[in-house]
Write a protein that holds these residues in place. Structure first.
Motif, PDB file in Angstrom:
ATOM      1  N   VAL A 184      -3.608  10.491  -2.905  1.00  0.00           N
ATOM      2  CA  VAL A 184      -3.926   9.256  -3.627  1.00  0.00           C
ATOM      3  C   VAL A 184      -3.569   8.097  -2.692  1.00  0.00           C
ATOM      4  N   THR A 185      -4.421   7.073  -2.660  1.00  0.00           N
ATOM      5  CA  THR A 185      -4.045   5.837  -1.975  1.00  0.00           C
ATOM      6  C   THR A 185      -3.979   4.724  -3.010  1.00  0.00           C
ATOM      7  N   LEU A 186      -2.991   3.867  -2.838  1.00  0.00           N
ATOM      8  CA  LEU A 186      -2.747   2.754  -3.755  1.00  0.00           C
ATOM      9  C   LEU A 186      -2.703   1.451  -2.964  1.00  0.00           C
ATOM     10  N   ASP A 187      -3.228   0.404  -3.572  1.00  0.00           N
ATOM     11  CA  ASP A 187      -3.262  -0.915  -2.944  1.00  0.00           C
ATOM     12  C   ASP A 187      -2.963  -1.943  -4.039  1.00  0.00           C
ATOM     13  N   VAL A 188      -1.883  -2.673  -3.886  1.00  0.00           N
ATOM     14  CA  VAL A 188      -1.491  -3.702  -4.850  1.00  0.00           C
ATOM     15  C   VAL A 188      -1.314  -5.001  -4.087  1.00  0.00           C
ATOM     16  N   TYR A 189      -2.034  -6.023  -4.505  1.00  0.00           N
ATOM     17  CA  TYR A 189      -1.879  -7.336  -3.884  1.00  0.00           C
ATOM     18  C   TYR A 189      -1.719  -8.363  -4.987  1.00  0.00           C
ATOM     19  N   VAL A 190      -0.700  -9.207  -4.849  1.00  0.00           N
ATOM     20  CA  VAL A 190      -0.513 -10.310  -5.787  1.00  0.00           C
ATOM     21  C   VAL A 190      -0.316 -11.595  -5.013  1.00  0.00           C
ATOM     22  N   ALA A 235       3.703  11.426  -9.174  1.00  0.00           N
ATOM     23  CA  ALA A 235       4.759  12.354  -8.767  1.00  0.00           C
ATOM     24  C   ALA A 235       4.436  13.079  -7.457  1.00  0.00           C
ATOM     25  N   PRO A 236       4.206  12.331  -6.381  1.00  0.00           N
ATOM     26  CA  PRO A 236       3.830  12.965  -5.110  1.00  0.00           C
ATOM     27  C   PRO A 236       5.004  13.674  -4.438  1.00  0.00           C
ATOM     28  N   ALA A 237       4.678  14.624  -3.560  1.00  0.00           N
ATOM     29  CA  ALA A 237       5.703  15.275  -2.748  1.00  0.00           C
ATOM     30  C   ALA A 237       6.197  14.328  -1.666  1.00  0.00           C
ATOM     31  N   SER A 238       5.313  13.448  -1.179  1.00  0.00           N
ATOM     32  CA  SER A 238       5.718  12.473  -0.168  1.00  0.00           C
ATOM     33  C   SER A 238       4.936  11.174  -0.337  1.00  0.00           C
ATOM     34  N   VAL A 239       5.560  10.096   0.102  1.00  0.00           N
ATOM     35  CA  VAL A 239       4.972   8.759  -0.016  1.00  0.00           C
ATOM     36  C   VAL A 239       5.186   8.006   1.295  1.00  0.00           C
ATOM     37  N   ALA A 240       4.132   7.402   1.792  1.00  0.00           N
ATOM     38  CA  ALA A 240       4.244   6.468   2.922  1.00  0.00           C
ATOM     39  C   ALA A 240       3.861   5.095   2.386  1.00  0.00           C
ATOM     40  N   ARG A 241       4.837   4.184   2.345  1.00  0.00           N
ATOM     41  CA  ARG A 241       4.602   2.850   1.785  1.00  0.00           C
ATOM     42  C   ARG A 241       4.586   1.801   2.886  1.00  0.00           C
ATOM     43  N   GLN A 242       3.770   0.799   2.666  1.00  0.00           N
ATOM     44  CA  GLN A 242       3.713  -0.335   3.578  1.00  0.00           C
ATOM     45  C   GLN A 242       3.790  -1.617   2.752  1.00  0.00           C
ATOM     46  N   SER A 243       4.331  -2.664   3.366  1.00  0.00           N
ATOM     47  CA  SER A 243       4.477  -3.941   2.691  1.00  0.00           C
ATOM     48  C   SER A 243       4.130  -5.049   3.687  1.00  0.00           C
ATOM     49  N   LEU A 244       3.336  -5.985   3.235  1.00  0.00           N
ATOM     50  CA  LEU A 244       2.936  -7.106   4.067  1.00  0.00           C
ATOM     51  C   LEU A 244       3.118  -8.395   3.277  1.00  0.00           C
ATOM     52  N   SER A 245       3.955  -9.281   3.800  1.00  0.00           N
ATOM     53  CA  SER A 245       4.100 -10.596   3.184  1.00  0.00           C
ATOM     54  C   SER A 245       3.016 -11.484   3.779  1.00  0.00           C
ATOM     55  N   ARG A 246       2.197 -12.040   2.914  1.00  0.00           N
ATOM     56  CA  ARG A 246       1.112 -12.902   3.377  1.00  0.00           C
ATOM     57  C   ARG A 246       1.536 -14.338   3.109  1.00  0.00           C
ATOM     58  N   ALA A 247       1.322 -15.174   4.091  1.00  0.00           N
ATOM     59  CA  ALA A 247       1.759 -16.561   3.969  1.00  0.00           C
ATOM     60  C   ALA A 247       0.654 -17.491   4.459  1.00  0.00           C
ATOM     61  N   THR A 249       0.851  -1.181   0.000  1.00  0.00           N
ATOM     62  CA  THR A 249       0.000   0.000   0.000  1.00  0.00           C
ATOM     63  C   THR A 249       0.887   1.231   0.000  1.00  0.00           C
ATOM     64  N   ALA A 250       0.332   2.321  -0.488  1.00  0.00           N
ATOM     65  CA  ALA A 250       1.049   3.595  -0.465  1.00  0.00           C
ATOM     66  C   ALA A 250       0.039   4.725  -0.321  1.00  0.00           C
ATOM     67  N   ASP A 251       0.385   5.682   0.526  1.00  0.00           N
ATOM     68  CA  ASP A 251      -0.401   6.899   0.706  1.00  0.00           C
ATOM     69  C   ASP A 251       0.425   8.041   0.137  1.00  0.00           C
ATOM     70  N   LEU A 252      -0.103   8.668  -0.907  1.00  0.00           N
ATOM     71  CA  LEU A 252       0.611   9.736  -1.597  1.00  0.00           C
ATOM     72  C   LEU A 252       0.052  11.092  -1.177  1.00  0.00           C
ATOM     73  N   ARG A 253       0.937  12.035  -0.910  1.00  0.00           N
ATOM     74  CA  ARG A 253       0.538  13.403  -0.540  1.00  0.00           C
ATOM     75  C   ARG A 253       1.246  14.380  -1.476  1.00  0.00           C
ATOM     76  N   GLY A 254       0.634  15.536  -1.631  1.00  0.00           N
ATOM     77  CA  GLY A 254       1.248  16.561  -2.470  1.00  0.00           C
ATOM     78  C   GLY A 254       1.198  16.229  -3.938  1.00  0.00           C
ATOM     79  N   VAL A 255       0.118  15.586  -4.372  1.00  0.00           N
ATOM     80  CA  VAL A 255      -0.065  15.251  -5.788  1.00  0.00           C
ATOM     81  C   VAL A 255      -0.771  16.430  -6.467  1.00  0.00           C
ATOM     82  N   ASP A 256      -0.313  16.810  -7.629  1.00  0.00           N
ATOM     83  CA  ASP A 256      -0.911  17.903  -8.391  1.00  0.00           C
ATOM     84  C   ASP A 256      -2.321  17.530  -8.820  1.00  0.00           C
ATOM     85  N   ALA A 257      -3.299  18.278  -8.344  1.00  0.00           N
ATOM     86  CA  ALA A 257      -4.706  18.000  -8.662  1.00  0.00           C
ATOM     87  C   ALA A 257      -5.005  18.134 -10.150  1.00  0.00           C
ATOM     88  N   ALA A 258      -4.140  18.824 -10.890  1.00  0.00           N
ATOM     89  CA  ALA A 258      -4.361  19.017 -12.325  1.00  0.00           C
ATOM     90  C   ALA A 258      -3.932  17.811 -13.159  1.00  0.00           C
TER      91      ALA A 258
END
Length: 123
Positions: free
Chosen positions: A80-86, A109-121, A7-16
């Motif tokens: 923007v929030t992003l969620d990728v699961y495979v 192209a965000p000003a900042s990104v907070a990323r998280q990673s979870l290994s699922r088993a 997952t990633a939480d993006l901040r400072g993304v240009d609204a245009a």
């Protein structure tokens, strides 16, 4: 049920940026990033938060043969929030998940990104 969930939480993304408010632009971005990462899109749905306001954000999901990617835009907040699961059942798709996330983050192209990673088993 082994897999990688990013997952990633993006901040400072240009609204245009077109994918922030344009459903077709966001869908095109997601389809392209999925294909570039070597993953397989099997279905999708993209929806504007407010059908009365063309400036409102979008939520979208691409169902993958390997699992899913979801994107939510908030142009009014520059977020923007992003969620990728495979799943890694038949093969290790972790590198593909990382490539997909990297491409999506770069596109916004965000000003900042907070990323998280979870290994699922499997238990």
């Amino acid at each position: 049920m082994e897999g990688l969930h990013l997952t990633a939480d993006l901040r400072g993304v240009d609204a245009a940026l077109p994918p922030m408010r344009d459903v077709d632009a966001l869908a095109t971005l997601c389809r392209g990033a999925v294909a570039e990462a070597g993953l397989t899109g099997v279905a999708e749905l993209f929806h504007r938060f407010s059908s009365d306001d063309p400036q409102s954000g979008i939520t979208g999901v691409v169902l993958l043969a390997e699992s899913h990617v979801a994107v939510h835009t908030w142009p009014e907040l520059g977020g923007v929030t992003l969620d990728v699961y495979v799943c890694n059942y038949g093969a290790d798709n972790s590198a593909k998940a990382e490539a997909l996330m990297t491409a999506l983050v770069a596109a916004f192209a965000p000003a900042s990104v907070a990323r998280q990673s979870l290994s699922r088993a499997a238990a």
